[in-house]
Scaffold this motif. Sequence first.
Motif, short mmCIF file in Angstrom:
data_model
loop_
_atom_site.label_atom_id
_atom_site.label_comp_id
_atom_site.label_asym_id
_atom_site.label_seq_id
_atom_site.Cartn_x
_atom_site.Cartn_y
_atom_site.Cartn_z
N MET A 1 5.79 1.40 51.86
CA MET A 1 5.86 2.45 51.44
C MET A 1 4.79 3.34 52.07
N CYS B 1 8.97 -0.89 43.96
CA CYS B 1 10.15 -0.68 44.72
C CYS B 1 10.16 -2.05 45.32
N SER C 1 3.45 -1.76 54.94
CA SER C 1 3.67 -1.71 53.74
C SER C 1 4.66 -1.06 53.81
N TYR D 1 8.42 5.85 49.78
CA TYR D 1 8.79 5.64 48.13
C TYR D 1 10.60 5.59 48.24
N ASN E 1 -1.54 -1.80 47.11
CA ASN E 1 -0.45 -1.22 47.78
C ASN E 1 -1.32 0.02 48.22
N ASN F 1 6.93 6.00 42.11
CA ASN F 1 7.63 5.76 42.79
C ASN F 1 8.46 5.70 40.91
N GLN G 1 -0.30 -4.22 52.20
CA GLN G 1 0.91 -4.33 51.28
C GLN G 1 0.44 -5.75 50.70
N ASP H 1 3.06 0.87 44.84
CA ASP H 1 4.74 0.25 45.80
C ASP H 1 5.76 -0.20 43.78
N THR I 1 -2.56 2.85 49.24
CA THR I 1 -2.39 3.88 50.35
C THR I 1 -2.45 5.09 50.83
N ASN J 1 14.44 -0.01 51.22
CA ASN J 1 12.98 0.26 51.61
C ASN J 1 13.10 -0.46 52.87
#
Length: 362
Positions: A298, A180, A296, A339, A151, A198, A158, A177, A153, A268
């Motif tokens: 996240m 998740c 993603s 997250y 993933n 996370n 992702q 991630d 950021t 999520n």
Amino acid sequence: MTKRAYNFNAGPAALPLEVLQKAQEELVEYQGIGMSIMEISHRSSQYEQLNAETQSLLKELFAIPDGYKVLFMQGGASTQFAAIPMNFLKAGQVGGYVHTGSWADKALKEAKLFGETKIVASSEADKFTRIPDVSQLALDPGTAYLHITSNETIEGAQYQQYPDTGSVPLIGDMSSDILCRPVDVSKFAMIYAGAQKNLGPSGVTVVILREDMLQDTPKNIPTMLRYETHVKNNSLYNTPPVYSVYMVNLVLKWIRDNGGLTAMEKRNREKTSLIYKAIDQSGGFYRGVVDPGSRSIMNITFRLKDDELEKQFIKESEQHGFVGLKGHRSVGGLRASTYNAVPYEACKALAEFMVDFQKRNG
């Protein structure tokens, strides 16, 4: 308690309120021992028990098969970028890398310092707005390993599926991630993750390492950068980041008590769908950066029509209690990091703010 901020920071990031309250409760005295967990010896029975329990919790939650070691190391993912080629990239071999953005690039640059590397797939031509197709990768027989960043950021892309690398070890940076969603850990020879997204606060890096990766590793690597050192000593070779491991322990229990990874993924996806819906239904007022097939759950990245409007968005969002919505300085724009510990209510509030902001500025 005053109202908590809507925390969308990318890392260090939101922690579950219940975890913070438990840590607060035990800060001065840990389980009746007359002192804080931060004050005890890492050679004590209490810390050895915490260390073992935290390893066991991660194995249970992540369904880690037999034949893997869980390590608690220091130096963040950035140290792993160097340790991986030092341990696993031998002379005459090539380190394979999938280039998907800023963090993949950092890992690749470190590997180049220690041996030959090859980019086997890349989305650079698309400005890292998608994960490249890795379903039919053709890896050279001399490939020491394939490294992926699960993933990104910063860019907000992702992996939806992981590549099948056959006999070539697959190594994954899952810093932003991990946990998740469920993952088939058996696909990987190694997974690593800085804790500050996370897993808990910064200070500890989790490494999940298949034991056969330790065969024939070089002996001229500095002690602290040899995985063998940490495996042999059960992550207790030197003083570990005791408090960070303690916090990871609490976070893992929170995930377990809230339904495990299947429940985390469901929550999520529900959270992020609120924000993606606000983007997709805005008629172009908001523009998602990443291709929908690589989005993603996240890190949600998006843009407005110009920098001035984005600055206004940031300013007004902060006035409404939102924190961390400014995109990374290297790419600009806007980013909401959602997250595990970011509550549904925070994502709902952000989506509502986005709709209201559009009404007033569209």
